[in-house]
Scaffold this motif. Structure first.
Motif, PDB file in Angstrom:
ATOM      1  N   MET A   1       0.918  -1.133  -0.075  1.00 42.41           N
ATOM      2  CA  MET A   1      -0.025  -0.245   0.061  1.00 42.41           C
ATOM      3  C   MET A   1       0.819   1.371  -0.003  1.00 42.41           C
ATOM      4  O   MET A   1       1.835   1.192   0.684  1.00 42.41           O
ATOM      5  N   SER A   2       0.427   2.295  -0.895  1.00 44.16           N
ATOM      6  CA  SER A   2       1.256   3.432  -1.072  1.00 44.16           C
ATOM      7  C   SER A   2       1.106   4.576   0.115  1.00 44.16           C
ATOM      8  O   SER A   2       0.191   4.432   0.797  1.00 44.16           O
ATOM      9  N   MET A   3       1.894   5.395   0.345  1.00 46.12           N
ATOM     10  CA  MET A   3       1.950   6.481   1.173  1.00 46.12           C
ATOM     11  C   MET A   3       0.430   7.349   0.949  1.00 46.12           C
ATOM     12  O   MET A   3      -0.351   7.533   1.680  1.00 46.12           O
ATOM     13  N   LEU A   4       0.142   7.460  -0.412  1.00 49.04           N
ATOM     14  CA  LEU A   4      -1.075   8.314  -0.761  1.00 49.04           C
ATOM     15  C   LEU A   4      -2.098   7.697  -0.402  1.00 49.04           C
ATOM     16  O   LEU A   4      -3.191   8.092   0.218  1.00 49.04           O
ATOM     17  N   GLU A   5      -2.243   6.028  -0.536  1.00 47.60           N
ATOM     18  CA  GLU A   5      -3.386   5.368  -0.325  1.00 47.60           C
ATOM     19  C   GLU A   5      -3.411   5.661   1.135  1.00 47.60           C
ATOM     20  O   GLU A   5      -4.932   5.381   1.827  1.00 47.60           O
TER      21      GLU A   5
ATOM     22  N   LEU B   1      -6.360   7.487   6.407  1.00 50.38           N
ATOM     23  CA  LEU B   1      -6.331   7.917   7.531  1.00 50.38           C
ATOM     24  C   LEU B   1      -6.958   9.433   7.844  1.00 50.38           C
ATOM     25  O   LEU B   1      -7.192   9.661   8.900  1.00 50.38           O
ATOM     26  N   GLY B   2      -6.889   9.952   6.590  1.00 51.14           N
ATOM     27  CA  GLY B   2      -7.404  11.343   6.569  1.00 51.14           C
ATOM     28  C   GLY B   2      -6.560  12.295   7.571  1.00 51.14           C
ATOM     29  O   GLY B   2      -5.324  11.970   7.643  1.00 51.14           O
ATOM     30  N   CYS B   3      -7.158  13.127   8.028  1.00 53.12           N
ATOM     31  CA  CYS B   3      -6.202  13.998   8.972  1.00 53.12           C
ATOM     32  C   CYS B   3      -6.688  13.709  10.638  1.00 53.12           C
ATOM     33  O   CYS B   3      -6.496  14.425  11.668  1.00 53.12           O
ATOM     34  N   SER B   4      -7.017  12.134  10.819  1.00 53.82           N
ATOM     35  CA  SER B   4      -7.275  12.028  12.520  1.00 53.82           C
ATOM     36  C   SER B   4      -6.074  12.096  13.232  1.00 53.82           C
ATOM     37  O   SER B   4      -4.936  11.932  12.817  1.00 53.82           O
TER      38      SER B   4
ATOM     39  N   HIS C   1      10.117  -3.341  -1.784  1.00 60.26           N
ATOM     40  CA  HIS C   1       9.623  -2.897  -3.181  1.00 60.26           C
ATOM     41  C   HIS C   1       9.024  -1.270  -3.069  1.00 60.26           C
ATOM     42  O   HIS C   1       8.039  -1.359  -3.729  1.00 60.26           O
ATOM     43  N   GLY C   2       9.352  -0.683  -1.976  1.00 58.62           N
ATOM     44  CA  GLY C   2       8.715   0.764  -2.186  1.00 58.62           C
ATOM     45  C   GLY C   2       7.514   0.725  -1.294  1.00 58.62           C
ATOM     46  O   GLY C   2       6.988   1.699  -1.347  1.00 58.62           O
ATOM     47  N   ASP C   3       6.969  -0.346  -0.569  1.00 55.18           N
ATOM     48  CA  ASP C   3       5.723  -0.242   0.109  1.00 55.18           C
ATOM     49  C   ASP C   3       5.927   0.343   1.476  1.00 55.18           C
ATOM     50  O   ASP C   3       6.626  -0.342   2.255  1.00 55.18           O
ATOM     51  N   THR C   4       5.601   1.282   1.690  1.00 54.06           N
ATOM     52  CA  THR C   4       5.833   2.215   2.992  1.00 54.06           C
ATOM     53  C   THR C   4       5.178   1.396   4.098  1.00 54.06           C
ATOM     54  O   THR C   4       5.847   1.033   5.078  1.00 54.06           O
ATOM     55  N   PHE C   5       3.955   0.791   4.106  1.00 52.60           N
ATOM     56  CA  PHE C   5       3.317   0.121   5.200  1.00 52.60           C
ATOM     57  C   PHE C   5       4.411  -0.928   5.743  1.00 52.60           C
ATOM     58  O   PHE C   5       4.541  -1.172   6.730  1.00 52.60           O
ATOM     59  N   TYR C   6       4.667  -2.015   4.702  1.00 50.52           N
ATOM     60  CA  TYR C   6       5.327  -3.046   5.191  1.00 50.52           C
ATOM     61  C   TYR C   6       6.886  -2.559   5.570  1.00 50.52           C
ATOM     62  O   TYR C   6       7.488  -3.148   6.622  1.00 50.52           O
ATOM     63  N   ALA C   7       7.424  -1.603   5.021  1.00 46.49           N
ATOM     64  CA  ALA C   7       8.863  -1.108   5.446  1.00 46.49           C
ATOM     65  C   ALA C   7       8.693  -0.439   6.880  1.00 46.49           C
ATOM     66  O   ALA C   7       9.715  -0.962   7.744  1.00 46.49           O
ATOM     67  N   LEU C   8       7.793   0.085   7.214  1.00 45.85           N
ATOM     68  CA  LEU C   8       7.351   0.848   8.487  1.00 45.85           C
ATOM     69  C   LEU C   8       7.419  -0.491   9.549  1.00 45.85           C
ATOM     70  O   LEU C   8       7.956  -0.315  10.549  1.00 45.85           O
ATOM     71  N   GLY C   9       6.700  -1.489   9.214  1.00 43.89           N
ATOM     72  CA  GLY C   9       6.552  -2.533   9.853  1.00 43.89           C
ATOM     73  C   GLY C   9       7.967  -3.343  10.170  1.00 43.89           C
ATOM     74  O   GLY C   9       7.891  -3.626  11.221  1.00 43.89           O
TER      75      GLY C   9
ATOM     76  N   TYR D   1      10.827  -1.710  10.426  1.00 44.01           N
ATOM     77  CA  TYR D   1      11.499  -1.049  11.184  1.00 44.01           C
ATOM     78  C   TYR D   1      10.957  -1.132  12.448  1.00 44.01           C
ATOM     79  O   TYR D   1      11.875  -1.097  13.524  1.00 44.01           O
ATOM     80  N   ASN D   2       9.590  -1.420  12.684  1.00 44.64           N
ATOM     81  CA  ASN D   2       9.233  -1.500  14.378  1.00 44.64           C
ATOM     82  C   ASN D   2       9.352  -2.845  14.464  1.00 44.64           C
ATOM     83  O   ASN D   2       9.274  -3.119  15.595  1.00 44.64           O
ATOM     84  N   GLY D   3       9.699  -3.869  13.510  1.00 45.45           N
ATOM     85  CA  GLY D   3       9.584  -5.402  14.103  1.00 45.45           C
ATOM     86  C   GLY D   3       8.354  -6.002  14.182  1.00 45.45           C
ATOM     87  O   GLY D   3       8.164  -6.948  14.650  1.00 45.45           O
ATOM     88  N   SER D   4       7.456  -5.206  13.414  1.00 47.16           N
ATOM     89  CA  SER D   4       5.861  -5.938  13.263  1.00 47.16           C
ATOM     90  C   SER D   4       5.592  -5.897  12.128  1.00 47.16           C
ATOM     91  O   SER D   4       4.309  -5.615  11.763  1.00 47.16           O
ATOM     92  N   ARG D   5       6.251  -6.468  11.001  1.00 45.34           N
ATOM     93  CA  ARG D   5       5.673  -6.433   9.586  1.00 45.34           C
ATOM     94  C   ARG D   5       4.413  -7.029   9.510  1.00 45.34           C
ATOM     95  O   ARG D   5       4.036  -8.097   9.960  1.00 45.34           O
ATOM     96  N   GLY D   6       3.666  -6.225   8.609  1.00 42.06           N
ATOM     97  CA  GLY D   6       2.152  -6.723   8.350  1.00 42.06           C
ATOM     98  C   GLY D   6       1.012  -6.337   9.337  1.00 42.06           C
ATOM     99  O   GLY D   6      -0.076  -6.314   9.310  1.00 42.06           O
ATOM    100  N   LYS D   7       1.396  -5.859  10.568  1.00 41.19           N
ATOM    101  CA  LYS D   7       0.561  -5.415  11.586  1.00 41.19           C
ATOM    102  C   LYS D   7       0.372  -3.690  11.329  1.00 41.19           C
ATOM    103  O   LYS D   7       1.324  -3.291  11.248  1.00 41.19           O
ATOM    104  N   PRO D   8      -1.008  -3.457  11.431  1.00 42.48           N
ATOM    105  CA  PRO D   8      -1.121  -1.940  11.357  1.00 42.48           C
ATOM    106  C   PRO D   8      -0.821  -0.941  12.234  1.00 42.48           C
ATOM    107  O   PRO D   8      -0.644   0.130  12.078  1.00 42.48           O
ATOM    108  N   ASP D   9      -0.623  -1.468  13.590  1.00 45.92           N
ATOM    109  CA  ASP D   9      -0.597  -0.509  14.745  1.00 45.92           C
ATOM    110  C   ASP D   9       0.568   0.643  14.297  1.00 45.92           C
ATOM    111  O   ASP D   9       0.436   1.955  14.477  1.00 45.92           O
ATOM    112  N   TYR D  10       1.789   0.301  14.176  1.00 45.68           N
ATOM    113  CA  TYR D  10       3.041   1.166  14.082  1.00 45.68           C
ATOM    114  C   TYR D  10       2.999   2.004  12.814  1.00 45.68           C
ATOM    115  O   TYR D  10       2.919   3.164  12.705  1.00 45.68           O
TER     116      TYR D  10
END
Length: 224
Positions: free
Chosen positions: A1-5, A10-13, A170-178, A180-189
């Motif tokens: 999932m991309s940064m834009l998506e 998330l909007g401005c929450s 491959h440029g997927d920010t969601f999984y890369a951040l996961g 970095y946090n050590g929680s790949r695939g989980k949405p919290d971080y």
């Protein structure tokens, strides 16, 4: 999932950030010789940080805007409240982000979640500094005398590690951040980071006034 998506999702929450640090969940993984050499080269090269923009107008607009925002994000942090130190910190973040091929606004968001810009932050797992880098990275890709509580050293490691994970994903920010946090695939971080992005660090056109009194809006969102 991309940064834009994610920004659209998330909007401005808003989100309330605690003092919990996250990157200490990273696990040491064996690196190939080529990857290790590449990451080591990225870490070692000593270059004085400077703003990387196509013109001075964009650089000044970005620094002014980010400086004003940062004072509000970490109002009790002495590093942030001193004008000289705050600007030097922002220059380092922008330079090291661009050097690693990352969006500086994303790196600012990671730092907001990880340490609230506390350069002395240490997690229970031993992650250190402003981007919460685990010490094993120094052994793997750094030099024995490097101090992770040094702001530029820590940011360089953090950006290099995050870029490494971006390449693995491959440029997927969601999984890369996961990662970095050590929680790949989980949405919290990732959600925390994207909320920080939306709440504090989204780019915006900056109003400037020329010497002749003409009002102009400068878009610094691209370094080019």
């Amino acid at each position: 999932m991309s940064m834009l998506e994610f920004r659209m999702l998330l909007g401005c929450s808003a989100v309330l950030f605690s003092t919990v640090v996250y990157a200490g969940n990273q696990r040491e993984e064996k690196l190939s010789a080529d990857v290790q050499a590449s990451l080591h080269s990225s870490i070692i090269n000593p270059i004085q940080p400077h703003l990387v923009f196509s013109n001075e107008e964009k650089a000044d607009a970005w620094l002014s805007d980010m400086s004003n925002r940062l004072k509000k994000v970490a109002p009790k942090n002495p590093l942030v409240q001193d004008d000289f130190m705050r600007n030097r910190l922002l220059v380092t973040i922008q330079y090291e982000s661009v050097r690693a091929g990352l969006d500086p606004q994303l790196v600012l968001s990671v730092i907001t979640v990880e340490s609230r810009f506390n350069k002395y932050a240490i997690s229970n797992a031993g992650a250190q500094g402003i981007m919460q880098v685990m010490p094993f990275w120094v052994r793997q890709i750094g030099a024995y005398d490097q101090d992770l509580l040094n702001v530029q050293t820590n940011i360089r490691f953090g950006c290099t590690i995050l870029r490494h994970y971006m390449q693995l994903e491959h440029g997927d920010t969601f999984y890369a951040l996961g990662r970095y946090n050590g929680s790949r695939g989980k949405p919290d971080y990732p959600n925390l980071v994207f909320n920080a992005y939306n709440r504090y660090w989204q780019p915006a056109a900056v109003m400037t006034i020329a010497k002749n009194g003409q009002v102009k809006y400068v878009d610094y969102s691209s370094v080019n």
